[in-house]
Design an enzyme around this catalytic site. Structure first.
Site, PDB file in Angstrom:
ATOM      1  N   SER A 242     -10.581 -27.362  27.338  1.00  0.00           N
ATOM      2  CA  SER A 242     -10.040 -28.610  26.799  1.00  0.00           C
ATOM      3  C   SER A 242     -10.186 -28.638  25.290  1.00  0.00           C
ATOM      4  O   SER A 242     -11.025 -27.939  24.717  1.00  0.00           O
ATOM      5  CB  SER A 242     -10.779 -29.815  27.393  1.00  0.00           C
ATOM      6  OG  SER A 242     -12.022 -30.021  26.739  1.00  0.00           O
ATOM      7  N   ASP A 243      -9.373 -29.459  24.631  1.00  0.00           N
ATOM      8  CA  ASP A 243      -9.649 -29.755  23.236  1.00  0.00           C
ATOM      9  C   ASP A 243     -10.858 -30.690  23.188  1.00  0.00           C
ATOM     10  O   ASP A 243     -11.332 -31.186  24.212  1.00  0.00           O
ATOM     11  CB  ASP A 243      -8.427 -30.372  22.557  1.00  0.00           C
ATOM     12  CG  ASP A 243      -8.397 -30.085  21.060  1.00  0.00           C
ATOM     13  OD1 ASP A 243      -9.472 -29.837  20.477  1.00  0.00           O
ATOM     14  OD2 ASP A 243      -7.306 -30.106  20.464  1.00  0.00           O
ATOM     15  N   TRP A 244     -11.346 -30.948  21.994  1.00  0.00           N
ATOM     16  CA  TRP A 244     -12.597 -31.681  21.790  1.00  0.00           C
ATOM     17  C   TRP A 244     -12.580 -33.018  22.541  1.00  0.00           C
ATOM     18  O   TRP A 244     -11.868 -33.938  22.175  1.00  0.00           O
ATOM     19  CB  TRP A 244     -12.807 -31.903  20.296  1.00  0.00           C
ATOM     20  CG  TRP A 244     -14.091 -32.568  19.914  1.00  0.00           C
ATOM     21  CD1 TRP A 244     -14.318 -33.911  19.848  1.00  0.00           C
ATOM     22  CD2 TRP A 244     -15.313 -31.929  19.534  1.00  0.00           C
ATOM     23  NE1 TRP A 244     -15.601 -34.152  19.448  1.00  0.00           N
ATOM     24  CE2 TRP A 244     -16.245 -32.961  19.244  1.00  0.00           C
ATOM     25  CE3 TRP A 244     -15.716 -30.604  19.410  1.00  0.00           C
ATOM     26  CZ2 TRP A 244     -17.542 -32.690  18.830  1.00  0.00           C
ATOM     27  CZ3 TRP A 244     -17.011 -30.339  18.992  1.00  0.00           C
ATOM     28  CH2 TRP A 244     -17.912 -31.369  18.712  1.00  0.00           C
ATOM     29  N   GLU A 245     -13.358 -33.075  23.623  1.00  0.00           N
ATOM     30  CA  GLU A 245     -13.553 -34.286  24.425  1.00  0.00           C
ATOM     31  C   GLU A 245     -12.258 -34.847  25.011  1.00  0.00           C
ATOM     32  O   GLU A 245     -12.196 -36.023  25.387  1.00  0.00           O
ATOM     33  CB  GLU A 245     -14.289 -35.360  23.601  1.00  0.00           C
ATOM     34  CG  GLU A 245     -15.671 -34.893  23.169  1.00  0.00           C
ATOM     35  CD  GLU A 245     -16.484 -35.949  22.444  1.00  0.00           C
ATOM     36  OE1 GLU A 245     -15.920 -37.013  22.114  1.00  0.00           O
ATOM     37  OE2 GLU A 245     -17.686 -35.706  22.205  1.00  0.00           O
TER      38      GLU A 245
END
Length: 685
Positions: A242-245
């Site tokens: 995933s991208d950040w969070e």
């Protein structure tokens, strides 16, 4: 080291957890074998954490990720700039060097290339991509994956590239970063998916799921996009991170009520590794116990992560010892020369009314804060460097032995008391005025969208005032995106798009200005005449009324079209030839023309091939890039360039999005850009 079958459920889930923070909770989890990846730590930090992981109950090493977007210790031009070189070999080499430098500090996953197509220069992250065209974007994606994953060393960690941001992140509404992409299925498949398909075919080991909502379902919770298209249709077998969070942010998107639901949706969608939010660590075990996820599903994702670690050569190590990357950085002549070459090849000469190249000894005034600026030459995501390592514009001129007068004139966004007066004073004494204006590094990149993409007002006032006392102005534009330069194009005799060219900015610019190197860059993203034209791109549809004016208050045409880029010499195109005017299925058609350097300078020219399907079962663009070749021609030299048109060149997606080849008339355009070209036609029979 434990096998997957010997691991506890908590340990398996740990392989699906990545953190960018390292507090007490992460230290404890790492020592217990419940974290599989980290990002944004380097050198001794990485060495320490890897060795803790080896001593943990699982004994499984870590994935260490980092954003190595256009360099690590050696900073190259921003990717948008480097795409303007149209040199895939050069792009590949910059990525290979960046990967090696990163590997020397223990990094084994690079969160690049960004392969998002974008047609909106308001979006700050256009700086990180290859522009507006899916064909070129696909070629650049292949080159970058090959470079990052070259892994031609034995004593350092191998590198996994991570193609991002899957998918349509480059189509945010209004150019606002993180905003939703509301696009048609055809646009998704014809514009935004092809570079990811190219990256997968090039063997990319990981893909990053994006922040954005895609037609109502955020991608990091979009099972159709990840499991259906990425894995099912494109055949991707690697790891999705995933991208950040972005998994936890499914709550903000209002498709998950809480972190537990977000974890379930993200995992079910096909996201293997949750970056930094911790929702997998907190909730996957409970979701398995509740029967909402199965052990088999956890095993499948953990197996993909372990398989990646095996491919990276992480298993079998007793200790990790990290070398210092500076050993291969700016002290390395080869790295410095590559950075210089990349910067030279990326610059685009937008306009030149016989003012460039400058003659040695020209009485020169240099004006603009950016002329004496180090960090803003590097651009966004400038790796792990100190700003003093970059070469300023002033230093580049000094390194050539040129003398000049200098004044800042203004700040980036504000006036300096007396600044314009001092600038006018030195301009009046000069034969030529070099004005270095534009954006800082912090004005482009992530979360750096701009509604007004002109040169900031204080600098525009400075430019206009200086031109009142000396019209012989060379405008050097520093930016991470296409800017609206309508007044400048109408009034300034010479404009050079510098972009943000990296460590060797000043040296490369000086060589271009004085004709030591002939500019050859060509735009990969259209420059609008006004913000109101956005989105604007060359491969548009024709509409039912193509001759009607599009706007009543401005010109329809862009300021500078796709492929635009001038040279100090003149290239003539002639003798267009097609090997046949009737092409049968399964055969190839050859398109050729002679290109001649008619000027006085040696130079490089990128020749572009565009094709138009005149009549089809679904509407087709007015033209599509289908090939390009960069030629070097000495003054007076001619070369014949040839392209092949095959079934693949002419295939498109029908109304049911299936590949189809339809008989009929096609037009071919071979030339220097999307508006200046030779034209021919043939029939597919």
């Amino acid at each position: 080291m434990k096998r997957l079958s010997d691991m506890t459920l908590e340990e398996k889930i740990g392989q699906l957890v990545m953190y960018g923070k390292y507090g007490e909770a992460q230290q404890k989890a790492l020592a217990e074998g419940r974290i599989g990846s980290f990002l944004n730590n380097r050198g001794e930090e990485t060495q320490s954490r890897q060795n803790i992981a080896l001593d943990s109950p699982t004994g499984i090493p870590l994935i260490i990720g980092d954003d190595v977007i256009h360099g690590f210790r050696t900073i190259f031009p921003i990717p948008l700039a480097l795409s303007c070189s149209f040199d895939m070999g050069l792009i590949e080499e910059t990525c290979a060097l960046s990967a090696r430098e990163a590997a020397m500090e223990g990094i084994n996953m690079i969160f690049a290339p960004m392969v998002d197509i974008s047609r909106d220069p308001r979006w700050g992250r256009v700086a990180e991509g290859a522009g507006e065209d899916p064909y070129l974007g696909s070629e650049v994606a292949r080159a970058r994956v090959r470079g990052y994953q070259r892994n031609d060393w034995e004593d350092l960690p191998k590198i996994a590239a991570c193609a991002k941001h899957y998918v349509a992140y480059g189509a945010p509404q209004g150019g606002r970063d993180y905003d939703g992409a509301d696009i048609s299925e055809r646009s998704l498949r014809e514009i935004y998916l092809p570079p990811f398909d190219a990256a997968v075919k090039a063997g990319v080991m990981s893909v990053m799921s994006s922040f954005n909502d895609l037609n109502g379902i955020p991608v990091s919770g979009n099972e159709r996009a990840i499991r259906g298209i990425l894995r099912g249709e494109l055949g991707f077998e690697g790891v999705v991170v995933s991208d950040w969070e972005s998994v936890e942010e499914l709550v903000n998107h209002s498709i998950a009520s809480d972190g537990r639901e977000a974890a379930r949706l993200g995992f079910k969608a096909g996201v293997d590794i949750d970056m930094n939010s911790g929702v997998y660590e907190r909730y996957l075990k409970e979701l398995v116990r509740e029967g909402k996820l199965t052990i088999e599903e956890i095993d499948e994702a953990a197996w993909r992560v372990l398989k990646l670690k095996e491919r990276l050569g992480l298993f079998g190590k007793k200790r990790f010892v990290i070398e210092e990357a500076r050993r291969l950085s700016l002290e390395n002549p080869a790295a410095k020369e590559l950075a210089l070459k990349a910067a030279r090849e990326s610059m685009v000469l937008l306009k030149n009314r016989d003012l460039l190249p400058l003659r040695k000894g020209t009485k020169l005034a240099v004006i603009g804060q950016l002329a004496d600026d180090r960090p803003d030459m590097l651009g966004c995501w400038a790796g792990q460097v100190e700003a003093q390592e970059s070469v300023t514009v002033l230093e580049g001129l000094e390194n050539l032995g040129e003398e000049f007068l200098y004044e800042r004139g203004s700040e980036i966004n504000s006036d300096i008391e007396g600044g314009i007066g001092k600038a006018r004073e030195i301009a009046a004494k000069a034969q030529v005025v070099l004005m270095v204006l534009g954006e800082t590094s912090s004005m482009s990149g992530e979360n750096r969208s701009r509604a007004d993409i002109t040169i900031p007002a204080a600098q525009r006032r400075l430019l206009r005032s200086v031109m009142e006392v000396n019209e012989n102005v060379v405008l050097v534009v520093v930016s991470g995106r296409p800017l609206v330069l309508s007044w400048e194009e109408a009034n300034v005799p010479a404009i050079l798009q510098l972009w943000q060219p990296g460590h060797q900015a000043g040296n490369a610019l000086a060589e271009i200005l004085y004709g030591i190197h002939n500019p050859s860059g060509k735009l990969t993203m259209t420059f609008p005449t006004a913000v109101g034209q956005i989105p604007i791109y060359y491969n548009r549809k024709n509409t039912g009324r193509p001759l009607f004016k599009k706007y009543i208050d401005i010109q329809d045409e862009p300021l500078f079209p796709f492929g635009w880029g001038l040279s100090y010499t003149d290239f003539d195109y002639e003798d267009l030839a097609l090997s046949t005017d009737s092409l049968k299925g399964g055969e190839e058609l050859r398109v050729s023309a002679r290109v001649t350097n008619r000027g006085d300078y040696d130079g490089s020219e990128t020749v572009m091939l565009f094709v138009r399907d005149v009549t089809a079962s679904v509407t087709r663009p007015v033209m599509e890039l289908k090939g390009f070749e960069k030629l070097f021609l000495k003054a007076g030299q001619s070369k014949t360039v040839q392209f092949e048109i095959t079934e693949e060149t002419l295939t498109f997606l029908d109304e049911n999005f299936r590949p189809v080849l339809e008989k009929g008339r096609f037009e071919v355009f071979l030339g220097r850009n999307s508006v200046e070209h030779l034209k021919g036609c043939f029939e597919l029979i």
